[in-house]
Design a protein around this motif. Sequence first.
Motif, PDB file in Angstrom:
ATOM      1  N   SER B  35      -2.018   8.709   4.284  1.00  0.00           N
ATOM      2  CA  SER B  35      -3.172   8.556   3.408  1.00  0.00           C
ATOM      3  C   SER B  35      -3.022   9.406   2.155  1.00  0.00           C
ATOM      4  O   SER B  35      -3.341   8.964   1.052  1.00  0.00           O
ATOM      5  N   GLY B  38      -0.691   7.701  -0.060  1.00  0.00           N
ATOM      6  CA  GLY B  38      -1.288   6.470  -0.572  1.00  0.00           C
ATOM      7  C   GLY B  38      -2.314   6.750  -1.645  1.00  0.00           C
ATOM      8  O   GLY B  38      -2.254   6.188  -2.743  1.00  0.00           O
ATOM      9  N   PRO B  67      -6.783   3.637   0.676  1.00  0.00           N
ATOM     10  CA  PRO B  67      -5.749   4.121   1.590  1.00  0.00           C
ATOM     11  C   PRO B  67      -6.137   5.433   2.279  1.00  0.00           C
ATOM     12  O   PRO B  67      -5.386   5.935   3.095  1.00  0.00           O
ATOM     13  N   ILE B 118       0.486   3.511   3.213  1.00  0.00           N
ATOM     14  CA  ILE B 118       1.376   3.402   2.060  1.00  0.00           C
ATOM     15  C   ILE B 118       1.454   1.965   1.565  1.00  0.00           C
ATOM     16  O   ILE B 118       1.389   1.696   0.364  1.00  0.00           O
ATOM     17  N   GLN B 120      -0.823  -0.284   1.942  1.00  0.00           N
ATOM     18  CA  GLN B 120      -2.114  -0.601   1.329  1.00  0.00           C
ATOM     19  C   GLN B 120      -2.184  -0.003  -0.079  1.00  0.00           C
ATOM     20  O   GLN B 120      -2.681  -0.632  -1.008  1.00  0.00           O
ATOM     21  N   ALA B 121      -1.621   1.203  -0.210  1.00  0.00           N
ATOM     22  CA  ALA B 121      -1.646   1.846  -1.523  1.00  0.00           C
ATOM     23  C   ALA B 121      -0.877   1.013  -2.534  1.00  0.00           C
ATOM     24  O   ALA B 121      -1.269   0.906  -3.688  1.00  0.00           O
ATOM     25  N   ARG B 122       0.218   0.375  -2.085  1.00  0.00           N
ATOM     26  CA  ARG B 122       0.993  -0.434  -3.033  1.00  0.00           C
ATOM     27  C   ARG B 122       0.186  -1.631  -3.511  1.00  0.00           C
ATOM     28  O   ARG B 122       0.235  -2.002  -4.677  1.00  0.00           O
TER      29      ARG B 122
END
Lengths: 649, 168
Positions: B35, B38, B67, B118, B120-122
């Motif tokens: 997290s 992210g 994230p 990670i 989701q962060a992208r």
Amino acid sequence: MIKNMKKVSLVAMRSDLDRLAKDLIWLSCVEVEKCEAPEGDAIIRSMDCGERITELNTEAATLSEALKILSPMRRDKKGFIKTRKEMSKKEFDGRAVSAATEGAGKAVALKAEAERLKGEKNKLTAYLSSVSVWKDYDLPLGFEGTKSAVVITGTLPVSADIGRLSGIASEELSAVQIEIVAEGKSTRYISAVCHNSVEKQLTALLSEAGFIKSNFPSQTGTAREEMAKTEAEIRSVENREEEIKDALSALALLCPDMEHAYDRVKTELAEENVKQKLIGTGHTVIMTGWVPDDRVDKLTKTLSKYECFCDIADPEEGDESPVELKNNGFASPFEFVIGMYSYPKYGSFDPTFWVALFFALIFGMMFADLGYGLLLVLIGALGTKLMKPKGGTAKMMKLFVICGISCMICGVLFGGYFGDLPAKLAQSFAGSHKLDNLAIVCNPLDEPITFLLISLGIGAAHLICGMIINMVMCFKRGDWQSAVFDVGSWLMMFAGAGVYFGFKSKVGLIILGVGLLMMITMRGRAKKNIFARLFSGIAGLYDIINYASDLLSYSRIFALALAGAVIASVVNTFATLVNNPVVTVILVIVVGTFGHLMNLALSALGAFVHTCRLQYVEFFGKFYEDGGRHFEPASPDLTYTDVYVEQNN
Amino acid sequence: MEITNFASFLAALFSGRNLALLGAALAVIFSGIGSAKGVGMVAEASAGVLAEDPSKFGRTLLLQVLPGTQGIYGFAVAFLIVLKTGILSTPVELSRFDGALIGLMALPIAVVGYFSAIKQARVAVAGISVVAKRPEESGKCITSAVLVEMYAILALLISALPILLYKV
């Protein structure tokens, strides 16, 4: 419900155009379409207001720039809640703007001058410090020597041995004098005097040692003179800066006027943009646009004041009517949620009511807590009262209130009161476990499976609601076959399974069987070949995977409820960790406030986005036809003022 | 248990409770790292947008916090384990078998939490660039990013349910 739209075509006199555009703007119920003039036509031309639009844009930019510059100096606005100034239309139109626009221009010019002065001051300060090291040097800095003698000034690194240098110089070159004027941290400031015949040799010798020549212009005076001059210049720059500062704070008093002027300019810009979309001949203008069904009367009433021809017709096939939703007070805030995804296509189904119902329910379940719900209601209610928002923000605030109430109800049902705060307090103060489970239905932490099943049950209801909407839409389109065989068969199978497992009745199996048969035989009804048709029917059974994964997705209700409850419980645990009533009270107030507010923010956000997802992906996937263009009537562009129109005309 | 030799030291170290707590630590550590990475990625991307237009802060903030939920899920699972061991109130004696089982149940959220945060962060970073150009489409970007979170939620369920239900 999606409002019916009417297409307006209007031919008016050009001389009325200015008044007409103003009236339409303030009526705010017509979306004006861009008309294209027929190519090569000698009489009908597009209107060109480009010049005026550019002018107004510049004016608006100056005003907003001035407001930005002056905002730190304002004394009339306090706090970070921005309220809009209420005024009547009469006042809005009547109030003079020239002083404000002039003031704004002045403010921008003064700011530009201040920026320039800042640069100048930096330059002067740098010059002052470069000159002040030479203050013990008596010759003018620009002095380069007499007829036969040369003076060189500059810097040498500290590492250079000046004694050795002057030794070499006086031995080899004769008639050279090197003097240290000042000592810096890493450099020495030196001056050297020599006969002009040996100047080259001397510079070569010095450069070898790392000498850098100072380049003062030839008319530069002595260091002391230069310092005094520069200091005076800096002082005058500073004085001017002070003057500008005072002038700007005097101008800051005009800010309320500038805000009004900004809205006036922006509104005039909206009028010009309407005109820009029209076409016209020498004496007439032609406008086409959209008006919602329920506003037609208002429009015709306004137009009756003008000499014009107006035709109001139903949209034809191929027209892209804009979409305006109309819902009751409970559902209308959720139009915001629909808008975040995409508006429904014109003529399709507006699901706002069902979205509202399930949104409130699912949000409440995910965030089942009386305390947090109460805070959400407070935020929504106070926000509406203090900020008097309009449009999207107003809907958002109402959404908070509705969802907050739902959270409170779910909080009572599932036993959330700032998490387990009552239980922890009772344990800490009285050592009693009486308040451990306040839930009426079940507590997600104690009976997770029950809560999970309730979540999935709500999910099933949500999905079935979506399927029924799809069925109704198919019937309305006259496509009864899709309604019965594609959607109805699944619904029958679900119903059959429900009856069988719920009531242990064989009737359920029969219903399920009929549904299955319908599916297998009729799903591929478009195919002629009997085997292809049966195969297509059987392949359709594969959809059960989709339904299962859709249903499983609703387990997130439990997951988010769990995460929220656990974080709340962590906060409460920390707050009641110490076995001392006084410390506990303090900790509950300090840690509790901070922790619960943080949890409120994070969990409410999580609940919001995940409820949205359930609507967009699982629910809308069943029936929604998106791609509608939102109805955007030409209206006054107000940022700082809130204008009400008097009802006397 | 008296520690007299290395074997008894190991036995004491890998007691049931410690194994359970090890799981709790892993849940917090990995989902937390994921997290943090992210949120950091999305925050960096949004800083670029904010430099141009600070008024987009609200919209980018929504994408930034997405994230972050994996870390919270990991923390929630860890807290459930801590409650199970009772070290905050009255410590419970866990058998080594029970402890190991509870500790292992933390792995789904630890591993899936790390990777899904990670990934989701992208998606959210891509969403930030959409918000930069078309702020009105932020709802769709958020929904896309939330799709990734599904799997962290499934992992959370499989981590949390057995821990909640397991009777020791």
